[in-house]
Write a protein that holds these residues in place. Structure first.
Motif, PDB file in Angstrom:
ATOM      1  N   TRP A 118      36.039  84.100   5.115  1.00  0.00           N
ATOM      2  CA  TRP A 118      34.880  84.069   6.013  1.00  0.00           C
ATOM      3  C   TRP A 118      34.557  82.632   6.434  1.00  0.00           C
ATOM      4  O   TRP A 118      34.332  82.358   7.605  1.00  0.00           O
ATOM      5  CB  TRP A 118      33.660  84.694   5.319  1.00  0.00           C
ATOM      6  CG  TRP A 118      32.415  84.675   6.148  1.00  0.00           C
ATOM      7  CD1 TRP A 118      32.025  85.611   7.061  1.00  0.00           C
ATOM      8  CD2 TRP A 118      31.393  83.658   6.154  1.00  0.00           C
ATOM      9  NE1 TRP A 118      30.822  85.240   7.631  1.00  0.00           N
ATOM     10  CE2 TRP A 118      30.422  84.052   7.101  1.00  0.00           C
ATOM     11  CE3 TRP A 118      31.221  82.469   5.464  1.00  0.00           C
ATOM     12  CZ2 TRP A 118      29.285  83.289   7.356  1.00  0.00           C
ATOM     13  CZ3 TRP A 118      30.088  81.707   5.726  1.00  0.00           C
ATOM     14  CH2 TRP A 118      29.133  82.130   6.669  1.00  0.00           C
ATOM     15  N   ASN A 158      33.687  79.215  10.214  1.00  0.00           N
ATOM     16  CA  ASN A 158      32.790  80.260  10.712  1.00  0.00           C
ATOM     17  C   ASN A 158      31.592  79.640  11.439  1.00  0.00           C
ATOM     18  O   ASN A 158      30.956  78.720  10.917  1.00  0.00           O
ATOM     19  CB  ASN A 158      32.312  81.116   9.540  1.00  0.00           C
ATOM     20  CG  ASN A 158      31.632  82.378  10.002  1.00  0.00           C
ATOM     21  OD1 ASN A 158      30.628  82.336  10.684  1.00  0.00           O
ATOM     22  ND2 ASN A 158      32.192  83.506   9.619  1.00  0.00           N
ATOM     23  N   PRO A 159      31.274  80.140  12.640  1.00  0.00           N
ATOM     24  CA  PRO A 159      30.143  79.576  13.390  1.00  0.00           C
ATOM     25  C   PRO A 159      28.786  79.806  12.718  1.00  0.00           C
ATOM     26  O   PRO A 159      27.808  79.148  13.062  1.00  0.00           O
ATOM     27  CB  PRO A 159      30.222  80.289  14.747  1.00  0.00           C
ATOM     28  CG  PRO A 159      31.066  81.496  14.527  1.00  0.00           C
ATOM     29  CD  PRO A 159      31.965  81.191  13.374  1.00  0.00           C
ATOM     30  N   ASN A 160      28.735  80.699  11.729  1.00  0.00           N
ATOM     31  CA  ASN A 160      27.469  80.972  11.046  1.00  0.00           C
ATOM     32  C   ASN A 160      27.249  80.121   9.794  1.00  0.00           C
ATOM     33  O   ASN A 160      26.343  80.401   9.021  1.00  0.00           O
ATOM     34  CB  ASN A 160      27.386  82.455  10.669  1.00  0.00           C
ATOM     35  CG  ASN A 160      27.212  83.334  11.882  1.00  0.00           C
ATOM     36  OD1 ASN A 160      26.631  82.916  12.884  1.00  0.00           O
ATOM     37  ND2 ASN A 160      27.723  84.540  11.823  1.00  0.00           N
ATOM     38  N   SER A 213      25.901  77.393   9.511  1.00  0.00           N
ATOM     39  CA  SER A 213      24.563  76.780   9.532  1.00  0.00           C
ATOM     40  C   SER A 213      23.518  77.680   8.868  1.00  0.00           C
ATOM     41  O   SER A 213      22.421  77.225   8.545  1.00  0.00           O
ATOM     42  CB  SER A 213      24.142  76.453  10.964  1.00  0.00           C
ATOM     43  OG  SER A 213      24.054  77.642  11.726  1.00  0.00           O
ATOM     44  N   LEU A 214      23.866  78.943   8.640  1.00  0.00           N
ATOM     45  CA  LEU A 214      22.956  79.863   7.954  1.00  0.00           C
ATOM     46  C   LEU A 214      22.994  79.670   6.433  1.00  0.00           C
ATOM     47  O   LEU A 214      22.161  80.209   5.720  1.00  0.00           O
ATOM     48  CB  LEU A 214      23.301  81.317   8.298  1.00  0.00           C
ATOM     49  CG  LEU A 214      23.200  81.691   9.783  1.00  0.00           C
ATOM     50  CD1 LEU A 214      23.662  83.120   9.991  1.00  0.00           C
ATOM     51  CD2 LEU A 214      21.783  81.494  10.299  1.00  0.00           C
ATOM     52  N   ARG A 240      26.378  86.394   5.285  1.00  0.00           N
ATOM     53  CA  ARG A 240      25.359  86.286   6.347  1.00  0.00           C
ATOM     54  C   ARG A 240      25.569  87.318   7.452  1.00  0.00           C
ATOM     55  O   ARG A 240      25.555  87.017   8.625  1.00  0.00           O
ATOM     56  CB  ARG A 240      25.363  84.879   6.945  1.00  0.00           C
ATOM     57  CG  ARG A 240      24.594  83.836   6.183  1.00  0.00           C
ATOM     58  CD  ARG A 240      25.130  83.527   4.869  1.00  0.00           C
ATOM     59  NE  ARG A 240      24.296  82.533   4.155  1.00  0.00           N
ATOM     60  CZ  ARG A 240      24.460  82.270   2.895  1.00  0.00           C
ATOM     61  NH1 ARG A 240      25.389  82.860   2.192  1.00  0.00           N
ATOM     62  NH2 ARG A 240      23.713  81.395   2.285  1.00  0.00           N
ATOM     63  N   CYS A 241      25.784  88.590   7.035  1.00  0.00           N
ATOM     64  CA  CYS A 241      25.999  89.680   8.004  1.00  0.00           C
ATOM     65  C   CYS A 241      24.683  90.228   8.508  1.00  0.00           C
ATOM     66  O   CYS A 241      23.707  90.247   7.856  1.00  0.00           O
ATOM     67  CB  CYS A 241      26.790  90.803   7.357  1.00  0.00           C
ATOM     68  SG  CYS A 241      28.441  90.298   6.863  1.00  0.00           S
TER      69      CYS A 241
END
Length: 116
Positions: A38, A68-70, A72-73, A115-116
């Motif tokens: 991921w 993964n672009p997420n 930052s979460l 972070r789904c």
């Protein structure tokens, strides 16, 4: 420990420690791999290649197909430092991975970890 020393660490030598940490808490190697996939975009074959080539953390992340672009979460503290406040991009990626493995070992659901 200096950043360069961490960057030069062989990923294949740290990976078993990630798996051991997760398994000690009832999680699986497959879940550790899923976190890595991921975060980095590696697939099973790509991860196995990195492990067999004994790539450093620096090379492991430099050759990652796609971060993964997420990412930052991912928030929180690893080794006393907030991951979202780390200035060095490579160190931040390493700490993101550490944070994912920590969350896995703490029993968070994969849905929350990824972070789904």
């Amino acid at each position: 420990m200096s950043n360069q020393r961490v960057f030069d660490m062989i990923f294949a030598k740290v990976y078993p420690m990630y798996v051991q940490k997760a398994e000690k808490k009832g999680r699986t190697k497959a879940e550790v791999d899923q976190c890595i996939y991921w975060l980095t975009g590696y697939d099973k074959k790509g991860l196995e290649k990195q492990l067999s080539s004994e790539a450093s953390f620096e090379m492991f992340f430099a050759q990652a197909p796609k971060i993964n672009p997420n990412v930052s979460l991912i928030k929180g503290v690893v080794c006393g430092v907030r991951v979202e406040e780390i200035d060095n991009p490579l160190m931040q990626k390493i700490r993101y991975l550490d944070k994912l493995i920590d969350e896995l070992a703490r029993g968070k659901s994969m849905e929350k970890i990824l972070r789904c």
